[in-house]
Motif scaffolding. Structure first.
Motif, short mmCIF file in Angstrom:
data_model
loop_
_atom_site.label_atom_id
_atom_site.label_comp_id
_atom_site.label_asym_id
_atom_site.label_seq_id
_atom_site.Cartn_x
_atom_site.Cartn_y
_atom_site.Cartn_z
N TRP A 40 0.17 -31.51 -11.50
CA TRP A 40 -0.04 -30.62 -12.64
C TRP A 40 0.01 -29.18 -12.15
N PRO A 41 0.69 -28.31 -12.83
CA PRO A 41 1.46 -28.49 -14.06
C PRO A 41 2.95 -28.72 -13.81
N TRP A 42 3.31 -28.96 -12.57
CA TRP A 42 4.71 -28.96 -12.17
C TRP A 42 5.54 -30.04 -12.86
N ASP A 43 5.04 -31.25 -12.94
CA ASP A 43 5.81 -32.30 -13.61
C ASP A 43 5.97 -31.98 -15.09
N GLY A 48 17.70 -27.46 -10.80
CA GLY A 48 16.52 -28.22 -10.44
C GLY A 48 15.56 -28.43 -11.59
N GLY A 49 14.47 -29.08 -11.28
CA GLY A 49 13.46 -29.39 -12.29
C GLY A 49 12.79 -28.17 -12.87
N LEU A 50 12.68 -27.12 -12.08
CA LEU A 50 12.01 -25.91 -12.55
C LEU A 50 13.01 -24.84 -12.98
N GLN A 51 14.28 -25.19 -13.00
CA GLN A 51 15.35 -24.32 -13.50
C GLN A 51 15.32 -22.93 -12.86
#
Length: 155
Positions: A74-77, A98-101
């Protein structure tokens, strides 16, 4: 708990895998476990070499796993779900990766290049490490992700 098990396994692998298994050790182990002895010395040497390779592989895998950064979920996912549908390998052609753009320039500016040349080539954990650096540089605020920050109620 998981970290303790990994550390213990790594210690055992270092102990067991740090030396080659000799044919004599292999013979003693087979005997102690009630297993038949190979028909020839060369077969015993082959078994000892296989055991040595096996433990070296185990040690190498554990060593690689122990080098992975430990990161919070949390809070990354949640951010990755909001930004990229949870796809840490996202590359949609919009200049964000990537996941965090991350923009590639942001990725490189915050040390992502130590992991991979582009964010979507890095692991989830590595992307989170860079994300944590971005947040820290912005005074603990998730301002690099304004829309998702508001949706998730992040500072």
């Amino acid at each position: 708990m998981k970290r303790t098990v990994r550390s213990l396994a790594l210690s055992v692998a270092v102990l067991v895998g740090s030396t080659a298994c000799t044919p004599e050790q292999m013979s003693a182990w087979l005997k102690a476990n009630g297993l038949p002895q190979p028909a020839s010395r060369s077969q015993l040497e082959q078994l000892a070499e296989m055991a040595t390779r096996f433990w070296k592989d185990v040690f190498d895998k554990l060593a690689r796993a122990s080098r992975q950064p430990q990161v919070p979920s949390w809070p990354w996912d949640a951010l990755a779900r909001c930004e990229a549908g949870g796809n840490w390998r996202a590359n949609t052609g919009n200049g964000y990766y990537g996941g965090l753009q991350f923009l590639r320039s942001t990725w490189l500016a915050y040390g992502g290049g130590q992991f991979a040349s582009y964010p979507h080539h890095a692991t989830r954990e590595q992307q989170i490490v860079v994300g944590m650096r971005v947040v820290q540089a912005h005074g603990g605020r998730y301002s690099a992700w304004p829309s998702c920050r508001r949706k998730l109620g992040l500072p």
